[in-house]
Design an enzyme around this catalytic site. Structure first.
Site, PDB file in Angstrom:
ATOM      1  CE  LYS A 116     -53.948  11.726  -0.729  1.00 29.70           C
ATOM      2  NZ  LYS A 116     -53.379  12.998  -1.185  1.00 29.70           N
ATOM      3  CD  GLU A 200     -58.786   5.388  -1.542  1.00 31.80           C
ATOM      4  OE1 GLU A 200     -57.607   5.003  -1.518  1.00 31.80           O
ATOM      5  OE2 GLU A 200     -59.313   6.033  -0.618  1.00 31.80           O
ATOM      6  NE  ARG A 291     -47.431  17.542   5.035  1.00 34.70           N
ATOM      7  CZ  ARG A 291     -48.536  17.530   5.759  1.00 34.70           C
ATOM      8  NH1 ARG A 291     -48.461  17.732   7.070  1.00 34.70           N
ATOM      9  NH2 ARG A 291     -49.715  17.320   5.213  1.00 34.70           N
TER      10      ARG A 291
END
Length: 657
Positions: A116, A200, A291
């Site tokens: 990420k 975050e 995916r």
């Protein structure tokens, strides 16, 4: 052309892929662990290969075993499904090295989006908007705490290497950061083999909206619109719908462009999902899943496309079947995920045997995607999802009405499920009004209100009827000439009564039933008498109302399927001696079956209430088990790596002084 596909997955996704492959005339090969030998996906496939013991790390996550099975079975392609090895670049490379087509993106794209932190750096360069936060490689705990302070609380800690809500914690204050960081890292390490995290800003009322993208080898990229996946528990989705309600055409177009830009930035190929967090008019990139997604059926139902067929087509080297301007939205679709878990015990995953299953009748406007059948066992080794129900309608209200009807037709007994919660969400006025965000369940605590202390009258009536029926059947098997073999309540001086004692949770219910004509009876309850009579298979009349009330027996347990849930009541013999009480006194016990990840205490340690003593992992979730009181550890009965059953004694305490 692909002629044979090995599906490197299990459960409902393997069954889903088998369906498309069969329609296309492609042979399928299933893989299974020793625990899944009799699973539905194994039965549906044309061939099947065992790849190891029950634990996923020794079977479904063993890339070498999966590739060897594909070669052995004569497959020429591998479809990874989702979860397990689906976003593992090394696995994709191993498939290609073995001469197998990997039905997924190039390994380089998987790697680019696999972290990420690295993905956000790449997206920043591509001009895709990001949530303010720290995405660096330096994982020093003090640095991360400093960055959280700079960002401003509340913050969100997220695992860098994966998704699905694993390794994710909300932190409201600086004092809570060290504990949350340790917990997130431990869960991330167990789920992904990597304890890296990012930090975050936590948005208070965001929506989770994701965009389905597809790309071919020629570099053509399209999106198939968006899905709103805001209703979640434990940061994992349980309700998804497409298109996202209350989304303006301008924002829809902007998010679609940003998603396609993200796919182009990594040279993408195949199916992918770009996830955004949305608040007010702003949207921010969260991650890209390389995916197929659990919720892909809602996209299929509003576009009329088979995304697995698209994946196979792209893997064969063909171009995308449609250009962007040819893809249109048709109606509305909503999906719910049915899990074996207890919504009233912090969504704790459940294990056990599915004693009774009843699905609604599927059709063009309703899909039921499942990998389990009645009688199957839900084990501690895998995700506890039982099925997905997906409803379509020309409008959102019509889709919700169809889904509500489908949920009413579902029956699950033998194990706790979130079926009552799903029904409550779909019927909730705020959901009907599309007033959704990722904190939906927290805003409406009534949705998670615990069930009644005692079952309703008709549930008790059904349970008592089952007990009386079982007694009569048992008596019929005895000597018919013996005066002691009869099960009736006849007395010399008039009508007798049947005494029935049942237990519901911690409550013991002693009741009496007076026989009546036609096999019926009157049940005496504290709030008044109830007239009960048989009304055909699985049905009773209770106070004149005919009700379908199936009862499933499992030893002394009776599961009564009624209304929005299955009620478990246990038969009690009032003459049986009381159960022996263990010598350990207060202690720490396993809340469910699982594997011990860590033990953080030793005999003689003085501990305080709330101190984490044991970390238990079950069904991909880590639970930090804390001391129930201040005291001294008398015994530690487990070690890291051990498998334990529900109720197992983990830590014993010295008697309180």
């Amino acid at each position: 052309m692909i002629r044979s596909i090995l599906i490197a997955n299990r459960g409902e996704i393997a069954c889903r892929i088998i369906g498309t492959a069969r329609r296309l005339g492609i042979r399928t090969v299933a893989v299974f662990s020793e625990a899944d030998r009799d699973a539905l996906h194994v039965a549906l496939a044309d061939a099947a290969e065992c790849i190891g013991p029950a634990p996923a790390r020794d079977s479904y996550l063993d890339a070498g075993a999966v590739v060897a099975a594909a070669v052995r079975a004569g497959a020429d392609a591998v479809h990874p499904g989702y979860g397990f090895l689906s976003e593992n670049a090394d696995f994709a490379e191993a498939c290609r090295a073995a001469g197998l087509v990997f039905i997924g993106p190039p390994p380089a794209a998987i790697r680019a989006m696999g972290s990420k932190a690295a993905a956000k750096t790449l997206m920043e360069r591509a001009g895709v908007p990001l949530v303010p936060g720290y995405h660096g490689l330096d994982q020093d705990a003090d640095l991360l705490a400093d960055e959280a302070g700079r960002i401003g609380y509340p913050v969100l800690i997220k695992a860098s290497a994966g998704g699905g809500g694993k390794g994710m914690r909300i932190v409201e204050a600086a004092a809570d950061f060290p504990e949350a960081l340790a917990s997130a890292r431990g869960e991330a390490r167990a789920a992904f083999g990597d304890d890296g995290v990012l930090v975050e800003r936590y948005l208070r009322r965001p929506r989770h909206i994701e965009v389905q993208v597809f790309a071919d080898r020629a570099g053509e990229v399209v999106h198939l619109f968006e899905r709103d996946c805001s209703i979640q528990r434990r940061h994992q989705k349980i309700v998804e719908e497409a298109p996202a309600p209350e989304l303006s055409p301008e924002r829809r177009a902007a998010m679609g462009r940003a998603a396609c830009d993200a796919a182009r930035a990594v040279g993408y190929e195949g199916a992918g999902t770009v996830e955004f967090i949305v608040e007010d008019e702003a949207f921010f990139f969260m991650e890209m899943n390389t995916r197929l997604q659990v919720e892909h059926p809602v996209t299929e139902m509003i576009t009329g496309q088979d995304l697995v067929a698209w994946q196979i087509r792209v893997a064969e080297g063909a171009g995308l079947p449609l250009r962007q301007e040819q893809i249109a939205i048709r109606g509305h679709a909503v999906e719910v995920r049915l899990y074996a878990e207890d919504p009233w015990r912090d969504h704790r995953p459940g294990t056990g045997r599915l004693l009774h299953l009843r699905w609604p009748e599927p059709g063009e406007d309703l899909r039921v995607e499942t990998g389990v059948r009645q009688g199957d066992a839900v084990t501690v080794h895998y995700d506890p999802m039982l099925a997905k129900l997906v409803a379509w309608g020309p409008t959102r209200p019509e889709a919700l009405r169809r889904l509500a009807g489908a949920l009413r037709d579902c029956e699950v007994a033998g194990i706790a499920s979130n079926l009552p919660l799903l029904r409550a969400i779909v019927d909730h006025p705020a959901f009907a009004a599309a007033d959704v965000d990722t904190g939906f369940l927290g805003r409406f605590p009534d949705l998670l209100a615990p069930p009644p202390v005692a079952p309703p009258r008709h549930v008790l009536a059904a349970a008592v009827a089952a007990v009386l029926e079982d007694r009569a059947a048992e008596a019929a098997r005895r000597d018919p000439w013996s005066p002691w073999a009869g099960s009736g309540a006849w007395r010399l001086d008039g009508a007798g009564r049947h005494a029935v004692t049942l237990r519901y949770g911690d409550v013991t219910l002693a009741m009496e039933a007076t026989p009546g004509p036609g096999g019926g009876f009157t049940l005496d309850l504290a709030e008044g008498a109830v007239a009960v009579a048989p009304a055909g298979a699985g049905a009773l009349t209770v106070d004149g109302a005919r009700l379908r009330l199936p009862v499933v027996r499992d030893g002394d347990a009776l599961w009564v399927v009624a209304e929005d849930r299955a009620w478990r009541l246990d038969r009690v013999d009032p003459l049986a001696p009381p159960a022996a009480v263990g010598e350990g006194g207060e202690g720490l016990v396993a809340p469910m079956p699982g594997r011990i990840v860590a033990v953080d205490c030793a005999p003689g340690d003085a501990v305080h209430r709330g101190q984490v003593l044991v970390v238990l992992e079950a069904m991909k979730v880590q639970m930090r088990l804390a001391a129930p009181r201040d005291g001294t550890v008398a015994a530690v009965r487990v070690a890291a790596g051990e498998l334990v059953e529900e109720g197992a004694d983990l830590v014993g305490f010295a008697p309180a002084r």
